[in-house]
Design a protein around this motif. Sequence first.
Motif, short mmCIF file in Angstrom:
data_model
loop_
_atom_site.label_atom_id
_atom_site.label_comp_id
_atom_site.label_asym_id
_atom_site.label_seq_id
_atom_site.Cartn_x
_atom_site.Cartn_y
_atom_site.Cartn_z
N ASN A 121 39.07 -6.36 -2.28
CA ASN A 121 37.41 -6.26 -2.71
C ASN A 121 37.69 -8.65 -2.64
O ASN A 121 37.32 -8.77 -3.44
CB ASN A 121 37.52 -6.07 -4.51
CG ASN A 121 35.90 -6.19 -4.41
OD1 ASN A 121 35.32 -8.17 -4.29
ND2 ASN A 121 34.68 -5.10 -5.57
N ARG A 192 35.53 1.50 3.42
CA ARG A 192 34.67 -0.14 3.49
C ARG A 192 33.81 -0.12 4.51
O ARG A 192 34.51 0.22 5.13
CB ARG A 192 35.41 -1.02 2.79
CG ARG A 192 34.98 -2.15 2.32
CD ARG A 192 35.53 -3.12 1.62
NE ARG A 192 35.19 -4.40 1.30
CZ ARG A 192 34.61 -5.83 2.31
NH1 ARG A 192 36.16 -5.50 3.40
NH2 ARG A 192 34.25 -6.99 2.25
N ARG A 197 30.39 -2.42 1.21
CA ARG A 197 29.70 -1.91 0.05
C ARG A 197 31.17 -0.43 0.46
O ARG A 197 31.29 -0.09 1.43
CB ARG A 197 28.72 -0.60 0.32
CG ARG A 197 27.21 -1.63 -0.06
CD ARG A 197 26.21 -0.65 -0.05
NE ARG A 197 25.32 -1.23 -1.08
CZ ARG A 197 24.12 -0.81 -1.09
NH1 ARG A 197 23.76 0.25 0.42
NH2 ARG A 197 23.79 -1.15 -1.74
N TYR A 199 33.30 2.67 -0.81
CA TYR A 199 33.17 4.85 -1.09
C TYR A 199 34.21 5.05 -1.31
O TYR A 199 35.46 5.28 -1.38
CB TYR A 199 31.95 5.14 0.17
CG TYR A 199 30.68 5.08 0.32
CD1 TYR A 199 29.41 5.16 -0.72
CD2 TYR A 199 31.02 3.66 1.21
CE1 TYR A 199 28.85 4.72 0.24
CE2 TYR A 199 29.70 3.32 1.32
CZ TYR A 199 28.41 3.65 0.56
OH TYR A 199 27.22 2.37 1.03
N ARG A 214 29.94 5.89 -4.19
CA ARG A 214 29.62 4.44 -3.65
C ARG A 214 29.81 4.11 -5.24
O ARG A 214 30.31 3.98 -5.82
CB ARG A 214 28.34 4.04 -3.61
CG ARG A 214 27.84 2.60 -2.52
CD ARG A 214 26.79 2.15 -3.14
NE ARG A 214 26.05 2.82 -1.98
CZ ARG A 214 24.99 3.16 -1.78
NH1 ARG A 214 24.05 2.33 -2.63
NH2 ARG A 214 23.87 3.66 -1.27
N ASN A 216 31.32 0.70 -7.80
CA ASN A 216 30.49 -1.13 -8.23
C ASN A 216 31.11 -2.24 -7.29
O ASN A 216 31.76 -1.99 -6.50
CB ASN A 216 30.89 -1.01 -9.76
CG ASN A 216 32.03 -0.91 -10.21
OD1 ASN A 216 32.90 -1.21 -9.41
ND2 ASN A 216 32.22 -1.20 -11.82
N ASP A 217 30.47 -2.83 -7.90
CA ASP A 217 30.56 -4.71 -7.41
C ASP A 217 31.97 -5.09 -7.35
O ASP A 217 32.83 -5.35 -6.40
CB ASP A 217 29.72 -5.62 -7.67
CG ASP A 217 28.09 -5.57 -6.86
OD1 ASP A 217 27.91 -4.65 -6.08
OD2 ASP A 217 27.37 -5.99 -7.61
N GLU A 223 29.28 3.18 -9.01
CA GLU A 223 27.55 2.83 -8.84
C GLU A 223 26.80 2.82 -9.91
O GLU A 223 26.76 4.27 -9.79
CB GLU A 223 27.21 2.16 -7.93
CG GLU A 223 26.10 1.43 -7.63
CD GLU A 223 25.13 1.67 -6.21
OE1 GLU A 223 26.24 0.95 -5.30
OE2 GLU A 223 24.37 1.61 -5.97
N THR A 231 23.46 6.68 -4.45
CA THR A 231 24.72 6.14 -4.62
C THR A 231 26.21 7.62 -4.06
O THR A 231 27.25 6.90 -4.58
CB THR A 231 24.30 6.19 -6.02
OG1 THR A 231 24.61 6.97 -6.91
CG2 THR A 231 23.31 5.16 -6.52
#
Length: 483
Positions: A121, A192, A197, A199, A214, A216-217, A223, A231
């Motif tokens: 990330n 990715r 983003r 998944y 999907r 989260n950050d 998400e 999402t």
Amino acid sequence: MKKGAKTKNRLIRRLAMNCGWLGAVLLSLTAWAKPEFHPGEVWLDTNGDPIQAYGGGILVHSNVYYWYGEDRTPGGRGAVACYFSTNLYDWKREGVALSRETLPQIDGRPTFVERPKVLFNPRTGKFVMWLHLEQPGYHYARAGIATSDKPAGPFTFLKAIRPITAQYGFADNDPDHQRESGGTVRDLNLFRDDDGRAYVFYASEDNWTMYVVRLNDEFTGPETPAMEDKTWARILVRRMREAPAPFKSKGRYYLITSACTGWKPNEADCAVAGNVLGPYQSRGNPCTGPEAETTFGSQSTFVLPVQPGKFIFMADRWNPRRLSDSRPVWLPLILRPDDSCAIPWQDRWELSVFDAREKPADKSSTSVSGEISPKKKRLGMRLRVFSKTYRMRHLCCLILMAGFFFPVLSAPAGARENRQFLSDWRFKQGDARGAERPDYDAADWQPVSLPHNWGWEHPGSGSVPSIVVFLALSFPFSRKEFL
Ligand code: DGJ
């Protein structure tokens, strides 16, 4: 001639002969040690131990490959092992990425890990691992999430979750407790997208339906708020698929899955979609060759992009009696223009298959013959790329000539070189003059389905006449015959 001069000549001749033999032996050894993939065979790490990375996946980070997977070493070394490579052939064990001790006990009973996958990330600078966390009986069925500051770990276990709690008519007495805890999570994979983003794909609803969710950050959960078809989505609904291996090419999303038959192998399917959340359309079994109907006795785990449109399909040939003796199956995966994908069986192969350009031709009732080999094409390409200066060109010529002559010279009498073909090669009937030129228009060449083990051969007997014949046939084309 004097006696001394005769002995000297004899000595020189012997020395030359011995040097020749030594050279031939050394060159044969080099050819033998050539790196190759051997699908379904024991794969040793750089320490000489069988690689323990089942149900795994690969993270490419800072131009290095990290292979994570289930460590099934008897007695147990760790839950997830990490290996490292710069060339995809040689893997050095980095150690235990996630230890068994860090896994939670649930209701006083231990948990275990299947199918770990890792993403980096860039926002948080953390490596994030998702895995199927399970207990004997397979009813715990949750995603475990762990993070680390370093690619090889150690990873710290964060939590076990079921990301989507939407209800799909789950029964009250459901042993998986889906009403209370959400849809089950079993076989999973991470993906990715180009926009950054991420998944998670997983087999849910007791494996009946696949979910794509999907993240989260931080990539540490779904998400939120989770909104169906925005999402996250249900895909391959009621199709009972598992072992998801997603990948993307030219804006299309592909998903290879297996059926659910425990450790027993079954037929793979490749589905394709224009959107990561689907809908996914099945394109059928991508495997071709012997045992294609059982994914060559294996089950999908990951698809690794290696070049635009070219991928490595990774699978596990499970040995349920001795899981530590399961075998990795890696094969080239090629996308066809009609959106379907092909995974032709290869007994052994090397990464250069991805450089091969399809061609060949001529079909009569009994035989197919053609010209231009992938070898020839590759040579041409390399010469063009490197031919900027005379020195470079000469160097390349020298290397290419050496590579060309030595296997022929060192081959034992009667030896033949056998080259295999990928199933998406195209052929043409009749005259194919000019096919070696880069501007040659091959638009009317047709795909021909060839048995996986058909190839072409040339005389490699090592005798001067056979080399001359071989060279004569090889320039300007390499001819090949299919009987
Ligand atoms: C098939 C799954 O894909 C494997 O990861 C494993 O969970 C086996 N089932 C267990 O039977």
